[in-house]
Design a protein around this motif. Structure first.
Motif, PDB file in Angstrom:
ATOM      1  N   GLY A   1       0.793  -1.217   0.000  1.00  0.00           N
ATOM      2  CA  GLY A   1       0.000   0.000   0.000  1.00  0.00           C
ATOM      3  C   GLY A   1       0.828   1.271   0.000  1.00  0.00           C
ATOM      4  N   GLY A   2       2.119   1.127   0.217  1.00  0.00           N
ATOM      5  CA  GLY A   2       2.990   2.285   0.258  1.00  0.00           C
ATOM      6  C   GLY A   2       3.437   2.753  -1.115  1.00  0.00           C
ATOM      7  N   SER A   3       4.331   3.736  -1.106  1.00  0.00           N
ATOM      8  CA  SER A   3       4.796   4.354  -2.348  1.00  0.00           C
ATOM      9  C   SER A   3       6.312   4.491  -2.341  1.00  0.00           C
ATOM     10  N   LEU A   4       6.853   4.498  -3.541  1.00  0.00           N
ATOM     11  CA  LEU A   4       8.264   4.781  -3.753  1.00  0.00           C
ATOM     12  C   LEU A   4       8.406   5.556  -5.050  1.00  0.00           C
ATOM     13  N   ARG A   5       9.479   6.313  -5.158  1.00  0.00           N
ATOM     14  CA  ARG A   5       9.822   6.953  -6.411  1.00  0.00           C
ATOM     15  C   ARG A   5      11.223   6.522  -6.810  1.00  0.00           C
ATOM     16  N   LEU A   6      11.321   5.884  -7.947  1.00  0.00           N
ATOM     17  CA  LEU A   6      12.613   5.495  -8.496  1.00  0.00           C
ATOM     18  C   LEU A   6      13.107   6.586  -9.432  1.00  0.00           C
ATOM     19  N   SER A   7      14.410   6.781  -9.441  1.00  0.00           N
ATOM     20  CA  SER A   7      15.040   7.739 -10.341  1.00  0.00           C
ATOM     21  C   SER A   7      16.081   7.016 -11.185  1.00  0.00           C
ATOM     22  N   CYS A   8      16.273   7.511 -12.381  1.00  0.00           N
ATOM     23  CA  CYS A   8      17.288   6.960 -13.284  1.00  0.00           C
ATOM     24  C   CYS A   8      18.025   8.158 -13.887  1.00  0.00           C
ATOM     25  N   ALA A   9      19.236   8.368 -13.436  1.00  0.00           N
ATOM     26  CA  ALA A   9      20.036   9.495 -13.908  1.00  0.00           C
ATOM     27  C   ALA A   9      21.031   9.007 -14.953  1.00  0.00           C
ATOM     28  N   ALA A  10      21.073   9.723 -16.070  1.00  0.00           N
ATOM     29  CA  ALA A  10      21.963   9.337 -17.173  1.00  0.00           C
ATOM     30  C   ALA A  10      23.193  10.231 -17.203  1.00  0.00           C
ATOM     31  N   SER A  11      24.315   9.615 -17.560  1.00  0.00           N
ATOM     32  CA  SER A  11      25.557  10.390 -17.664  1.00  0.00           C
ATOM     33  C   SER A  11      25.620  11.175 -18.965  1.00  0.00           C
TER      34      SER A  11
END
Length: 122
Positions: free
Chosen positions: A14-24
């Motif tokens: 029921g919870g939340s997360l935010r994934l990030s993907c940073a590019a070089s």
């Protein structure tokens, strides 16, 4: 291009997360995707976004709960995950497509991040 995924962790159902993907490098001309791999399974499509963010596609299993977005000025793609379920537990990978749209198929992606683990407890 190197992709760095982050934001995974342990969360209750029921919870939340935010994934990030940073590019070089610059990703602004390419479709971007998120895939996931659970233990004992192949790498499954989760979501993808076209080069300009105009169109987004989702796997049926995450539709309505996950949102993909991108900030080309920051060369970063995000995956907002809400209403998480135990079956969402997996290593999540971001990838840069070969072209502007990406696809649901892993073969259409040229570069992959190292993955970030998401664990959803019941």
């Amino acid at each position: 291009v190197q992709l760095q995924a982050s934001g995974g962790g342990l969360v209750q159902a029921g919870g939340s997360l935010r994934l990030s993907c940073a590019a070089s490098g610059h990703i602004s001309n390419y479709g971007m995707g998120w895939f996931r791999q659970a233990p004992g399974r192949g790498r499954d499509f989760v979501a993808r976004i076209t080069w300009n963010g105009a169109t987004k596609y989702y796997a049926d299993s995450v539709k309505g709960r996950f949102t993909i977005s991108r900030d080309n000025a920051k060369d970063t793609v995000y995956l907002h995950m809400n209403s998480l379920k135990p079956e969402d537990t997996a290593v999540y990978y971001c990838a840069r497509g070969l072209g502007p749209n990406g696809s649901d198929n892993t073969d259409s992606y040229a570069y992959w991040g190292q993955g970030t683990l998401v664990t959803v407890s019941s």
